[in-house]
Design a protein around this motif. Structure first.
Motif, PDB file in Angstrom:
ATOM      1  N   LEU A   4       0.871  -1.168   0.000  1.00  0.00           N
ATOM      2  CA  LEU A   4       0.000   0.000   0.000  1.00  0.00           C
ATOM      3  C   LEU A   4       0.910   1.221   0.000  1.00  0.00           C
ATOM      4  O   LEU A   4       1.747   1.368   0.894  1.00  0.00           O
ATOM      5  N   VAL A   5       0.741   2.065  -0.999  1.00  0.00           N
ATOM      6  CA  VAL A   5       1.620   3.226  -1.135  1.00  0.00           C
ATOM      7  C   VAL A   5       0.779   4.495  -1.211  1.00  0.00           C
ATOM      8  O   VAL A   5       0.035   4.693  -2.171  1.00  0.00           O
ATOM      9  N   GLU A   6       0.930   5.337  -0.198  1.00  0.00           N
ATOM     10  CA  GLU A   6       0.191   6.597  -0.157  1.00  0.00           C
ATOM     11  C   GLU A   6       0.960   7.683  -0.898  1.00  0.00           C
ATOM     12  O   GLU A   6       2.195   7.665  -0.958  1.00  0.00           O
ATOM     13  N   SER A   7       0.220   8.641  -1.412  1.00  0.00           N
ATOM     14  CA  SER A   7       0.813   9.812  -2.036  1.00  0.00           C
ATOM     15  C   SER A   7      -0.173  10.966  -1.961  1.00  0.00           C
ATOM     16  O   SER A   7      -1.350  10.764  -1.647  1.00  0.00           O
ATOM     17  N   ALA A  23      -2.215   3.525  -3.587  1.00  0.00           N
ATOM     18  CA  ALA A  23      -2.085   2.524  -4.638  1.00  0.00           C
ATOM     19  C   ALA A  23      -1.829   1.161  -4.009  1.00  0.00           C
ATOM     20  O   ALA A  23      -0.898   1.008  -3.206  1.00  0.00           O
ATOM     21  N   ALA A  24      -2.651   0.185  -4.381  1.00  0.00           N
ATOM     22  CA  ALA A  24      -2.580  -1.142  -3.766  1.00  0.00           C
ATOM     23  C   ALA A  24      -2.087  -2.182  -4.762  1.00  0.00           C
ATOM     24  O   ALA A  24      -2.373  -2.093  -5.960  1.00  0.00           O
ATOM     25  N   ARG A  72     -12.983   4.915  -4.138  1.00  0.00           N
ATOM     26  CA  ARG A  72     -12.059   3.907  -4.666  1.00  0.00           C
ATOM     27  C   ARG A  72     -12.314   3.715  -6.150  1.00  0.00           C
ATOM     28  O   ARG A  72     -13.438   3.864  -6.619  1.00  0.00           O
ATOM     29  N   ASP A  73     -11.235   3.369  -6.860  1.00  0.00           N
ATOM     30  CA  ASP A  73     -11.312   3.035  -8.272  1.00  0.00           C
ATOM     31  C   ASP A  73     -10.703   1.652  -8.422  1.00  0.00           C
ATOM     32  O   ASP A  73      -9.471   1.504  -8.424  1.00  0.00           O
ATOM     33  N   ARG A  77      -6.983   0.139  -8.941  1.00  0.00           N
ATOM     34  CA  ARG A  77      -6.500  -0.424  -7.677  1.00  0.00           C
ATOM     35  C   ARG A  77      -6.059   0.683  -6.735  1.00  0.00           C
ATOM     36  O   ARG A  77      -5.004   0.585  -6.072  1.00  0.00           O
ATOM     37  N   THR A  78      -6.833   1.710  -6.658  1.00  0.00           N
ATOM     38  CA  THR A  78      -6.461   2.894  -5.898  1.00  0.00           C
ATOM     39  C   THR A  78      -7.631   3.392  -5.059  1.00  0.00           C
ATOM     40  O   THR A  78      -8.769   3.414  -5.522  1.00  0.00           O
TER      41      THR A  78
END
Length: 127
Positions: A4-7, A23-24, A72-73, A77-78
């Motif tokens: 899991l990456v946050e931005s 982003a997953a 969510r999309d 995958r975000t």
């Protein structure tokens, strides 16, 4: 493996807006509930928002209701957190979390229900 990456964090003036992304990868994103939490210095990690696997249900902490929107999309995958009307009390590290304990979960406000976490993204609200 699960990642899991946050931005999207940064410095914003009071009253401003930011949109966080998470982003997953490494799991079937469309099958699981997700959440956002935040932690300010010296404070406990606090629930911000959660969204069910289907996106039909969402939940918000009292301090962010009517200002923040979770979405969510699944194709990307975000997960997102749109934050409006920010104030200094919103300053914190924001964490993305996934509840992979059960497929098609409805979402939870409890941090102990989430078993995967991102590294966090800093949001600072200051003039």
């Amino acid at each position: 493996q699960v990642q899991l990456v946050e931005s999207g964090g940064g410095l914003v003036q009071p009253g401003g807006s930011l949109k966080l992304s998470c982003a997953a990868s490494g799991f079937a994103f469309n099958d699981y509930a997700m959440g956002w939490f935040r932690q300010a210095p010296g404070k406990e990690r606090e629930f911000v928002a959660a969204i069910s696997w289907s996106a039909l249900a969402s939940y918000y902490g009292d301090s962010v209701k009517r200002r923040f929107t979770i979405s969510r999309d699944d194709r990307k995958r975000t997960m997102y957190l749109q934050m409006n009307d920010l104030n200094p009390e919103d300053t914190a590290v924001y964490y993305c979390a996934a509840d992979l304990n059960a497929r098609r979960g409805t979402g939870s406000t409890k941090k102990d229900d989430y078993n995967y976490w991102g590294q966090g993204t800093q949001v600072t609200v200051s003039s």
